[in-house]
Design a protein around this motif. Structure first.
Motif, mmCIF file in Angstrom:
data_model
loop_
_atom_site.group_PDB
_atom_site.id
_atom_site.type_symbol
_atom_site.label_atom_id
_atom_site.label_comp_id
_atom_site.label_asym_id
_atom_site.label_seq_id
_atom_site.Cartn_x
_atom_site.Cartn_y
_atom_site.Cartn_z
ATOM 1 N N GLU A 69 0.838 -1.200 0.000
ATOM 2 C CA GLU A 69 0.000 0.000 0.000
ATOM 3 C C GLU A 69 0.875 1.253 0.000
ATOM 4 O OE1 GLU A 69 -4.123 1.511 2.169
ATOM 5 O OE2 GLU A 69 -2.986 -0.177 2.994
ATOM 6 N N LEU A 70 1.969 1.203 0.741
ATOM 7 C CA LEU A 70 2.904 2.335 0.744
ATOM 8 C C LEU A 70 3.527 2.539 -0.638
ATOM 9 C CD1 LEU A 70 4.836 1.957 4.137
ATOM 10 C CD2 LEU A 70 3.226 3.750 3.498
ATOM 11 N N LYS A 71 3.704 1.441 -1.349
ATOM 12 C CA LYS A 71 4.269 1.533 -2.712
ATOM 13 C C LYS A 71 3.262 2.032 -3.724
ATOM 14 C CE LYS A 71 6.935 -1.417 -4.617
ATOM 15 N NZ LYS A 71 7.551 -2.649 -5.170
ATOM 16 N N GLY A 72 1.974 2.010 -3.340
ATOM 17 C CA GLY A 72 0.941 2.419 -4.276
ATOM 18 C C GLY A 72 0.563 1.326 -5.248
ATOM 19 N N GLU A 73 0.689 0.078 -4.801
ATOM 20 C CA GLU A 73 0.380 -1.069 -5.663
ATOM 21 C C GLU A 73 -1.127 -1.186 -5.926
ATOM 22 O OE1 GLU A 73 1.794 -3.442 -7.321
ATOM 23 O OE2 GLU A 73 3.887 -3.611 -6.693
ATOM 24 N N ASN A 74 -1.477 -2.096 -6.799
ATOM 25 C CA ASN A 74 -2.873 -2.379 -7.149
ATOM 26 C C ASN A 74 -3.682 -2.727 -5.901
ATOM 27 O OD1 ASN A 74 -5.221 -3.911 -7.920
ATOM 28 N ND2 ASN A 74 -4.349 -4.039 -9.970
ATOM 29 N N PRO A 75 -4.813 -2.047 -5.676
ATOM 30 C CA PRO A 75 -5.635 -2.319 -4.482
ATOM 31 C C PRO A 75 -6.083 -3.767 -4.362
ATOM 32 C CG PRO A 75 -6.368 -0.307 -5.575
ATOM 33 C CD PRO A 75 -5.360 -0.952 -6.478
ATOM 34 N N PHE A 76 -6.303 -4.436 -5.505
ATOM 35 C CA PHE A 76 -6.735 -5.837 -5.470
ATOM 36 C C PHE A 76 -5.628 -6.734 -4.922
ATOM 37 C CE2 PHE A 76 -9.409 -3.934 -8.791
ATOM 38 C CZ PHE A 76 -10.663 -4.280 -8.307
ATOM 39 N N LYS A 77 -4.389 -6.396 -5.275
ATOM 40 C CA LYS A 77 -3.244 -7.171 -4.793
ATOM 41 C C LYS A 77 -3.078 -6.969 -3.281
ATOM 42 C CE LYS A 77 1.677 -7.952 -5.762
ATOM 43 N NZ LYS A 77 2.827 -7.521 -6.595
ATOM 44 N N ARG A 105 -5.460 -6.116 -1.171
ATOM 45 C CA ARG A 105 -6.583 -6.771 -0.508
ATOM 46 C C ARG A 105 -6.385 -8.284 -0.454
ATOM 47 N NH1 ARG A 105 -10.564 -4.973 -3.603
ATOM 48 N NH2 ARG A 105 -10.402 -2.934 -2.633
ATOM 49 N N ALA A 106 -5.721 -8.836 -1.456
ATOM 50 C CA ALA A 106 -5.493 -10.282 -1.489
ATOM 51 C C ALA A 106 -4.647 -10.725 -0.298
ATOM 52 C CB ALA A 106 -4.810 -10.676 -2.797
ATOM 53 N N TYR A 107 -3.647 -9.916 0.061
ATOM 54 C CA TYR A 107 -2.801 -10.267 1.215
ATOM 55 C C TYR A 107 -3.571 -10.106 2.525
ATOM 56 C CZ TYR A 107 1.436 -11.002 -1.476
ATOM 57 O OH TYR A 107 2.374 -11.523 -2.335
ATOM 58 N N ALA A 108 -4.398 -9.066 2.600
ATOM 59 C CA ALA A 108 -5.216 -8.865 3.805
ATOM 60 C C ALA A 108 -6.190 -10.032 3.987
ATOM 61 C CB ALA A 108 -5.967 -7.541 3.707
ATOM 62 N N ASN A 109 -6.816 -10.454 2.892
ATOM 63 C CA ASN A 109 -7.760 -11.574 2.960
ATOM 64 C C ASN A 109 -7.057 -12.878 3.304
ATOM 65 O OD1 ASN A 109 -9.878 -9.878 2.317
ATOM 66 N ND2 ASN A 109 -9.828 -10.347 0.122
ATOM 67 N N ALA A 110 -5.842 -13.047 2.761
ATOM 68 C CA ALA A 110 -5.079 -14.268 3.043
ATOM 69 C C ALA A 110 -4.707 -14.338 4.524
ATOM 70 C CB ALA A 110 -3.818 -14.305 2.177
ATOM 71 N N ALA A 111 -4.326 -13.191 5.089
ATOM 72 C CA ALA A 111 -3.990 -13.149 6.519
ATOM 73 C C ALA A 111 -5.200 -13.538 7.352
ATOM 74 C CB ALA A 111 -3.506 -11.754 6.896
ATOM 75 N N ARG A 112 -6.348 -13.028 6.971
ATOM 76 C CA ARG A 112 -7.587 -13.319 7.685
ATOM 77 C C ARG A 112 -7.930 -14.803 7.576
ATOM 78 N NH1 ARG A 112 -12.803 -9.390 6.787
ATOM 79 N NH2 ARG A 112 -14.350 -10.570 7.950
ATOM 80 N N SER A 113 -7.726 -15.376 6.403
ATOM 81 C CA SER A 113 -8.031 -16.798 6.190
ATOM 82 C C SER A 113 -7.117 -17.693 7.019
ATOM 83 C CB SER A 113 -7.893 -17.148 4.706
ATOM 84 O OG SER A 113 -8.870 -16.481 3.938
ATOM 85 N N ILE A 114 -5.830 -17.321 7.101
ATOM 86 C CA ILE A 114 -4.873 -18.121 7.871
ATOM 87 C C ILE A 114 -5.256 -18.133 9.346
ATOM 88 C CG2 ILE A 114 -2.487 -18.164 8.729
ATOM 89 C CD1 ILE A 114 -2.763 -19.337 5.965
ATOM 90 N N GLU A 115 -5.645 -16.966 9.873
ATOM 91 C CA GLU A 115 -6.007 -16.876 11.290
ATOM 92 C C GLU A 115 -7.252 -17.696 11.612
ATOM 93 O OE1 GLU A 115 -6.186 -12.606 11.748
ATOM 94 O OE2 GLU A 115 -4.343 -12.648 12.919
ATOM 95 N N ALA A 116 -8.196 -17.712 10.665
ATOM 96 C CA ALA A 116 -9.455 -18.422 10.902
ATOM 97 C C ALA A 116 -9.349 -19.917 10.602
ATOM 98 C CB ALA A 116 -10.564 -17.812 10.039
ATOM 99 N N ALA A 151 -2.023 4.334 5.323
ATOM 100 C CA ALA A 151 -0.977 4.170 4.312
ATOM 101 C C ALA A 151 -0.903 5.353 3.342
ATOM 102 C CB ALA A 151 -1.210 2.870 3.547
ATOM 103 N N LYS A 152 -2.058 5.882 2.938
ATOM 104 C CA LYS A 152 -2.055 6.981 1.963
ATOM 105 C C LYS A 152 -1.380 8.221 2.528
ATOM 106 C CE LYS A 152 -6.133 5.511 -0.657
ATOM 107 N NZ LYS A 152 -7.525 5.829 -1.064
#
Length: 615
Positions: A18-26, A28-39, A101-102
């Motif tokens: 996010e600090l790099k200004g990458e694609n929001p979908f990319k 979000r994919a890491y955020a969702n993956a973190a959530r999936s691992i915890e659950a 981040a923004k």
């Protein structure tokens, strides 16, 4: 390496992207993956298996490869490369409220700000206010946030260091040369904020215990090392002191390093009255040397005078002149803390109460109540699911509650006004109620209660009308916005909300976030009076960042007949275990199981919920 550690790696990748200004979908994919691992219910070893990873929702091949690498090696080359693109201190900026981040990206690119120190200087010189999207108001808020952070430096939430403290205690207790072990200090008294950790160990081999302690994996650095006392800095940043004593000295050391200053002064005063001297090593006859201050009947340092809410009467230490002391009698054998208090003609005082808040009076009169125990809890309320900002489903939260041995669990997702928490509307809430009713048919001896955490709007009205709320088993109300009202207006706002007969629980009544956000201005005695009149239960929010209502108010609440309900405010299944923190605060507030609603059995709780609604 735990699932939580791996999730944290994925979250950090998302933050850096996010600090790099990458694609929001990319991102979000890491955020969702973190959530999936915890659950996810599997083990860390399974995360090295490609087939197991493929079955976890939301994890594609690229992220799966990174998870496998972290699980197998404990590190990740991709993350190290991302970190190398930014100064190491830049992630600290995320700890400042109001900075996402923004904004951090803008500060870094426009002003080359990559640390809190640099941010403060830029705010003080007015540079931040000139940036687009910031302005004078934001700059002032950032200055205040940094000042608040500095003021709290060196202090820790109880929950932040509990795992380290308990791990050290258990590991030391498992050492063959450790005879008795406990964590003392403010931690043992269950203070919500702690400055350091005191560990007391009885042993015949102090060198072996000291060597084990300073070499423990949780130790980041050694501050000092000696034959009876050593100090280290743990990974969390907190200082931890080890006291090594003999078995005979242990009860005195444990008591001395547990009680606060005022409590210990009173203990020593009582020993003086009996012709004894008490310190951290022993109880002994009072010295007759006239040069000794205690032998001369010299003064002891008085406790700090402090106005405290809901306070029980405190007894100041009594300095007894030589001529008025009781005749010294034979010192009884003291093998534990119970015998120490008994020697001073007192019942045992639980560690949580050792604040000189009336515990001596109660111990003299044999009126210290039997404080609530964690085993007394039969269920809990105020838990969130994926329907709002929770991380687990109804089924997963139910399973976690049953694993803990609970008989019931109250689901209270955020209402529609809590946009930041993905609050649910009336239609989604009704759908959730239907799902809960259906799920309950599968349970035997366990029940989900359908509720909502309903926002209290500025004027004291509720986020849902009575037609919606009447279809629920319970209603939690709380404030999530407009924290800056004057005390009288905030008090009227909350009082109006809990006057609604459909309201069951007032959640986190002061809105505080420990070491981060001060309580909003509100007249707690007036709120307790209103709760007593309407029969509203007051929450003891067990989340370590809140622990609200504060323990200092519970004697007052108890006196007014207001009932407590200990809730974890759990947004993840594992956070149900925060109930342990709530029990500590309830004990510190002199509460018994009879004062806490969720010590009721399932059948009695069903009746209590109906009665609250006049059914």
């Amino acid at each position: 390496m735990t699932k939580g550690d791996i999730a944290a790696v994925l979250e950090e990748i998302g933050t850096l992207l996010e600090l790099k200004g990458e694609n929001p979908f990319k991102i979000r994919a890491y955020a969702n993956a973190a959530r999936s691992i915890e659950a996810w219910g599997g083990s860390v070893s399974d995360l090295q298996d490609e087939e197991a990873l493929s079955k976890i929702p939301g994890i594609g091949k690229s992220i799966a490869d990174k998870i496998k690498e972290v699980a197998a090696t404990g590190s990740l080359k991709y993350l190290e490369e991302l970190r190398a693109e930014f100064p190491a201190a830049i992630l600290e900026l995320f700890s400042i409220p109001g900075l996402g981040a923004k904004k951090i990206k803008a500060l870094y690119e426009k002003l080359q700000i990559s640390s809190i120190e640099q941010l403060l200087k830029a705010c003080e010189t007015g540079q931040v206010a000139k940036l687009p999207g910031f302005g004078e108001t934001t700059q002032e808020k950032l200055c205040n946030a940094i000042e608040e952070r500095t003021r709290h430096s060196g202090y820790f939430q109880f929950g932040q260091i509990a795992n380290e403290a308990e791990t050290l205690k258990n590991d030391l207790a498992g050492h063959p040369d450790a005879l008795q072990v406990d964590v003392a200090g403010s931690y043992r008294r269950r203070k919500e904020i702690v400055h350091d950790v005191d560990v007391v160990v009885a042993t015949k081999k102090p060198e072996a215990i000291t060597k084990f302690f300073v070499g423990h994996p949780l130790v980041a650095s050694i501050i000092a090392q000696g034959p009876t006392k050593s100090s280290v800095r743990l990974r969390s940043g907190i200082q931890c002191d080890l006291r090594v004593v003999s078995v005979a000295e242990y009860p005195f050391a444990l008591a001395y390093f547990t009680g606060n200053k005022e409590h210990n002064i009173e203990l020593r005063s009582r020993a003086l009255q009996r012709g004894w001297t008490l310190n951290e090593y022993r109880l002994a006859p009072l010295p007759t040397d006239p040069k000794t201050s205690e032998g001369r009947g010299g003064s002891l340092e008085p406790p700090t005078a402090q106005a405290r809410p809901g306070r029980l009467r405190s007894i100041a230490p009594t300095i007894v002149p030589k001529g008025k002391r009781k005749k010294s009698k034979k010192i009884p054998k003291v093998r534990d803390e119970t015998e120490l208090y008994r020697a001073l003609d007192l019942d045992f005082i639980p560690p949580e109460l050792r604040e000189n808040w009336g515990e001596f009076e109660a111990a003299e009169k044999h009126s210290i109540p039997h404080l609530i125990e964690k085993e007394n809890l039969r269920g809990t309320f105020h838990c969130h699911t994926t329907a709002s900002d929770g991380h687990n489903t109804l089924e997963e939260m139910s399973q976690a509650a049953q694993t803990l041995g609970l008989e019931y669990l109250g689901i209270a997702d955020h209402s529609r006004s809590s946009i930041q928490a993905h609050g649910i509307d009336a239609a989604k809430l009704r759908a959730q109620v239907t799902a809960i009713r259906k799920l309950n048919k599968k349970f035997d001896g366990f029940r989900l209660f359908a509720g909502v955490e309903c926002d209290i709007l500025r004027d004291g009205s509720l986020d849902f009308d009575d037609d919606v709320l009447s279809g629920l088993d319970f209603v939690v109300v709380s404030i999530h916005s407009v924290f800056n009202l004057p005390e009288a207006e905030m008090t009227r706002r909350v009082s109006r909300a809990i006057s609604n007969p459909l309201v069951t629980i007032l959640a986190h009544p002061t809105g505080r976030l420990l070491l981060k956000r001060e309580p909003y201005q509100i007249d707690i005695p007036a709120i307790l009076d209103a709760a007593a009149e309407t029969g509203t239960w007051i929450e003891l929010n067990a989340a370590p960042k809140r622990l609200d209502l504060d323990w200092r108010w519970w004697p007052c609440a108890k006196e007014k007949g207001v009932k407590c309900v200990i809730n974890p405010d759990a947004h993840r299944a594992e956070r149900l275990q925060d109930l342990w923190f709530g029990i500590g605060i309830a004990r510190k507030g002199w509460l018994t199981k009879d004062d806490v609603m969720n010590c009721l059995s399932l059948a009695k709780m069903e009746r209590a919920l109906r009665l609250k609604r006049g059914k």
